[in-house]
Design a protein around this motif. Structure first.
Motif, PDB file in Angstrom:
ATOM      1  N   LYS A  96       0.801  -1.219   0.000  1.00  0.00           N
ATOM      2  CA  LYS A  96       0.000   0.000   0.000  1.00  0.00           C
ATOM      3  C   LYS A  96       0.837   1.274   0.000  1.00  0.00           C
ATOM      4  CE  LYS A  96      -3.801  -2.212   2.545  1.00  0.00           C
ATOM      5  NZ  LYS A  96      -4.647  -2.158   3.762  1.00  0.00           N
ATOM      6  N   GLN A  97       2.148   1.129   0.047  1.00  0.00           N
ATOM      7  CA  GLN A  97       3.012   2.300   0.193  1.00  0.00           C
ATOM      8  C   GLN A  97       3.462   2.816  -1.176  1.00  0.00           C
ATOM      9  OE1 GLN A  97       4.068   5.186   1.247  1.00  0.00           O
ATOM     10  NE2 GLN A  97       4.496   4.330   3.279  1.00  0.00           N
ATOM     11  N   ARG A  98       2.788   3.830  -1.706  1.00  0.00           N
ATOM     12  CA  ARG A  98       3.145   4.383  -3.012  1.00  0.00           C
ATOM     13  C   ARG A  98       4.325   5.349  -2.918  1.00  0.00           C
ATOM     14  NH1 ARG A  98       0.416   9.201  -4.740  1.00  0.00           N
ATOM     15  NH2 ARG A  98      -0.056   8.258  -6.767  1.00  0.00           N
ATOM     16  N   LYS A  99       4.598   5.867  -1.725  1.00  0.00           N
ATOM     17  CA  LYS A  99       5.756   6.724  -1.503  1.00  0.00           C
ATOM     18  C   LYS A  99       6.958   5.839  -1.223  1.00  0.00           C
ATOM     19  CE  LYS A  99       8.414  10.180  -0.196  1.00  0.00           C
ATOM     20  NZ  LYS A  99       9.097  11.040  -1.179  1.00  0.00           N
ATOM     21  N   THR A 100       7.953   5.862  -2.100  1.00  0.00           N
ATOM     22  CA  THR A 100       9.111   4.967  -1.975  1.00  0.00           C
ATOM     23  C   THR A 100      10.416   5.761  -2.025  1.00  0.00           C
ATOM     24  OG1 THR A 100       9.273   4.572  -4.369  1.00  0.00           O
ATOM     25  CG2 THR A 100       7.853   3.095  -3.088  1.00  0.00           C
ATOM     26  N   ARG A 101      11.484   5.105  -1.625  1.00  0.00           N
ATOM     27  CA  ARG A 101      12.796   5.737  -1.653  1.00  0.00           C
ATOM     28  C   ARG A 101      13.377   5.771  -3.068  1.00  0.00           C
ATOM     29  NH1 ARG A 101      16.730   2.892   2.353  1.00  0.00           N
ATOM     30  NH2 ARG A 101      18.061   4.571   1.533  1.00  0.00           N
ATOM     31  N   VAL A 102      13.098   4.725  -3.837  1.00  0.00           N
ATOM     32  CA  VAL A 102      13.721   4.564  -5.160  1.00  0.00           C
ATOM     33  C   VAL A 102      12.637   4.447  -6.224  1.00  0.00           C
ATOM     34  CG1 VAL A 102      15.221   3.110  -6.598  1.00  0.00           C
ATOM     35  CG2 VAL A 102      15.751   3.440  -4.158  1.00  0.00           C
ATOM     36  N   LEU A 103      12.869   5.085  -7.356  1.00  0.00           N
ATOM     37  CA  LEU A 103      12.013   4.933  -8.536  1.00  0.00           C
ATOM     38  C   LEU A 103      12.818   4.277  -9.643  1.00  0.00           C
ATOM     39  CD1 LEU A 103       9.258   5.606  -9.932  1.00  0.00           C
ATOM     40  CD2 LEU A 103      10.419   7.631 -10.868  1.00  0.00           C
ATOM     41  N   VAL A 104      12.250   3.246 -10.256  1.00  0.00           N
ATOM     42  CA  VAL A 104      12.855   2.581 -11.411  1.00  0.00           C
ATOM     43  C   VAL A 104      11.942   2.830 -12.603  1.00  0.00           C
ATOM     44  CG1 VAL A 104      13.615   0.380 -12.372  1.00  0.00           C
ATOM     45  CG2 VAL A 104      13.910   0.837  -9.923  1.00  0.00           C
ATOM     46  N   GLY A 155       7.707   0.477   0.539  1.00  0.00           N
ATOM     47  CA  GLY A 155       8.348   1.775   0.683  1.00  0.00           C
ATOM     48  C   GLY A 155       9.749   1.853   0.114  1.00  0.00           C
ATOM     49  N   ASP A 156      10.242   0.743  -0.425  1.00  0.00           N
ATOM     50  CA  ASP A 156      11.595   0.747  -0.990  1.00  0.00           C
ATOM     51  C   ASP A 156      11.612   1.191  -2.456  1.00  0.00           C
ATOM     52  OD1 ASP A 156      12.941   0.013   1.293  1.00  0.00           O
ATOM     53  OD2 ASP A 156      12.988  -2.124   0.812  1.00  0.00           O
ATOM     54  N   VAL A 157      10.840   0.520  -3.303  1.00  0.00           N
ATOM     55  CA  VAL A 157      10.958   0.715  -4.751  1.00  0.00           C
ATOM     56  C   VAL A 157       9.589   0.835  -5.404  1.00  0.00           C
ATOM     57  CG1 VAL A 157      11.750  -0.307  -6.929  1.00  0.00           C
ATOM     58  CG2 VAL A 157      13.155  -0.530  -4.880  1.00  0.00           C
ATOM     59  N   ALA A 158       9.485   1.750  -6.363  1.00  0.00           N
ATOM     60  CA  ALA A 158       8.319   1.848  -7.239  1.00  0.00           C
ATOM     61  C   ALA A 158       8.785   1.747  -8.682  1.00  0.00           C
ATOM     62  CB  ALA A 158       7.578   3.163  -7.018  1.00  0.00           C
ATOM     63  N   LEU A 159       7.892   1.281  -9.545  1.00  0.00           N
ATOM     64  CA  LEU A 159       8.149   1.170 -10.981  1.00  0.00           C
ATOM     65  C   LEU A 159       7.277   2.188 -11.712  1.00  0.00           C
ATOM     66  CD1 LEU A 159       7.989  -2.722 -11.222  1.00  0.00           C
ATOM     67  CD2 LEU A 159      10.062  -1.357 -11.548  1.00  0.00           C
ATOM     68  N   LEU A 160       7.851   2.860 -12.698  1.00  0.00           N
ATOM     69  CA  LEU A 160       7.098   3.818 -13.498  1.00  0.00           C
ATOM     70  C   LEU A 160       7.461   3.642 -14.966  1.00  0.00           C
ATOM     71  CD1 LEU A 160       5.279   6.347 -13.846  1.00  0.00           C
ATOM     72  CD2 LEU A 160       7.356   7.733 -13.517  1.00  0.00           C
ATOM     73  N   PHE A 161       6.463   3.331 -15.781  1.00  0.00           N
ATOM     74  CA  PHE A 161       6.679   3.145 -17.209  1.00  0.00           C
ATOM     75  C   PHE A 161       5.793   4.127 -17.963  1.00  0.00           C
ATOM     76  CE2 PHE A 161       7.515  -0.986 -15.150  1.00  0.00           C
ATOM     77  CZ  PHE A 161       8.893  -0.980 -15.328  1.00  0.00           C
ATOM     78  N   VAL A 162       6.434   4.987 -18.743  1.00  0.00           N
ATOM     79  CA  VAL A 162       5.746   6.146 -19.293  1.00  0.00           C
ATOM     80  C   VAL A 162       5.604   6.070 -20.808  1.00  0.00           C
ATOM     81  CG1 VAL A 162       6.567   7.612 -17.405  1.00  0.00           C
ATOM     82  CG2 VAL A 162       7.881   7.499 -19.543  1.00  0.00           C
ATOM     83  N   VAL A 163       4.646   6.819 -21.311  1.00  0.00           N
ATOM     84  CA  VAL A 163       4.432   6.965 -22.747  1.00  0.00           C
ATOM     85  C   VAL A 163       5.165   8.214 -23.229  1.00  0.00           C
ATOM     86  CG1 VAL A 163       2.179   5.847 -22.574  1.00  0.00           C
ATOM     87  CG2 VAL A 163       2.325   8.348 -22.460  1.00  0.00           C
TER      88      VAL A 163
END
Length: 380
Positions: A96-104, A155-163
């Motif tokens: 549930k933690q969308r706020k993370t330290r790292v973004l990939v 809270g460690d990592v989130a993934l973001l894939f953009v157009v």
């Protein structure tokens, strides 16, 4: 003597046309991919996602990530110009933690034209195999493996894939509306499995000449827009642009030219579109150089500049990685925030956007190891 007029206008960056490009080999029968990494990479490449048409690959990615128990958010970016097709960024995280330290992060759009996935021994061919679905697949598998090993927590990592990365970066710009910040952002692009320590800046311009049509047998009755444009372009080809020790020369590419309607008609209209890769300075500095140079052409020319940015510094302080400086642009400047920035990925840019785009299986496998090392370093 009439003094030339030069008008300025910010224009949106336009996609390059690849309509005449075709793969340089005939398709062969694909072999079966068995590993989760190769299956994911194949699934991504098989979904055509030329900029503006990313919806299907986004749906595939959302379904895949949900099946792997990620929490997934879809961020509406809006249709591409002249289209009604929906487009969305894909944002995923643990629990549930969308706020993370790292973004990939990487991008899911490609340049045109599309041709399908093909396995040729240890090589994988097809549009997007390198730029940048190789990064997307290896990033996801890297996070999955770290999760399986118990290395990651909420809270460690989130993934973001953009157009939209290939044309203007509207996907990453929209991602700023997520209202999040990170300590570190790891971006995926083809870097030959090296850490990029920086990349050149970019900007574009269009030059338009307006003449007077007439019969070519009576040139004194008209004014050739082509004859106005060509000397101006020649001046730009010989202009001195900023240089730096790190990035080398600022380069100027006349990407498209068009003018006139027939050989026996004096050309009424002519134009050219130009891309510039900045090794030093800012777009404002380059604009002044361009305008001062075009004044010497002593012609009435309209000049339209697109928005851009100067050279981009990228962190490269992780032990065990070779480094590289790249000439292409990325989404790094489009993501706001005071975070560390890393750029890494499988494959070489020399294959991207080409009629021979491909990489080797071992590149994908080694990229998984590289992304794991970068994530672990960022979480120390």
């Amino acid at each position: 003597m009439r003094f030339p007029t030069l008008s300025l206008l910010l224009l949106a960056h336009q996609a390059q046309a690849f309509q005449g490009q075709h793969p340089i080999h005939e398709p062969s029968i694909s072999s079966t991919s068995t590993s989760p990494l190769l299956k994911l990479h194949k699934g991504l490449v098989e979904h055509e996602s030329i900029t503006g048409n990313e919806h299907n690959v986004a749906k595939y990615l959302i379904s895949y990530l949900k099946d792997q128990n990620f929490t997934v958010e879809s961020q509406d970016v809006g249709p591409w110009k002249g289209s009604t097709n929906p487009r969305e960024n894909v944002f995923a995280y643990i629990g549930k933690q969308r706020k993370t330290r790292v973004l990939v992060s990487s991008h899911i759009d490609t340049v045109p034209p599309f041709w399908p996935y093909e396995r040729r021994g240890d090589e994988i061919w097809g549009r997007g195999t390198v730029d940048a679905k190789g990064s997307v697949a290896s990033q996801i598998i890297a996070v999955e493996e770290l999760l399986a090993a118990g290395t990651l927590e909420e809270g460690d990592v989130a993934l973001l894939f953009v157009v939209g990365e290939e044309v203007g970066g509207d996907g990453m710009k929209k991602a700023n509306d997520l209202g999040l910040s990170w300590e570190t952002a790891i971006f995926g692009e083809p870097t030959e499995l090296k850490l990029a320590s920086g990349h050149k800046g970019t900007m574009g311009l269009e030059i338009v000449a307006k003449g007077k049509a007439g019969h070519s047998g009576y040139p004194e009755l008209g004014k050739s827009a082509n004859a106005m444009l060509v000397p101006a372009l020649n001046l730009l080809l010989n202009v001195e642009l900023p240089y730096s020790e790190k990035y080398g020369n600022t380069t100027l590419n006349i990407g498209t030219m068009e003018g006139g309607v027939a050989a026996n008609v004096i050309a009424e209209n002519a134009g050219a579109k130009i891309a510039i890769r900045l090794a030093d300075g800012t777009p404002a500095v380059i604009e002044k150089i361009i305008l001062d140079t075009l004044l010497k052409a002593d012609e009435e020319l309209d000049v339209f500049f697109s928005s851009g940015y100067g050279p981009v510094y990228i962190d490269s302080d992780v032990p065990g990685f070779d480094t590289i400086v790249v000439n292409y642009g990325t989404d790094i400047p489009n993501l706001e925030g005071d975070h560390k920035k890393y750029l890494y990925g499988p494959g070489t840019i020399m294959m991207a956007h080409s009629d021979h785009e491909h990489l080797e299986v071992k590149d994908l496998e080694n990229a998984v190891k590289g992304y794991k090392a970068l994530i672990e370093h960022a979480l120390k």
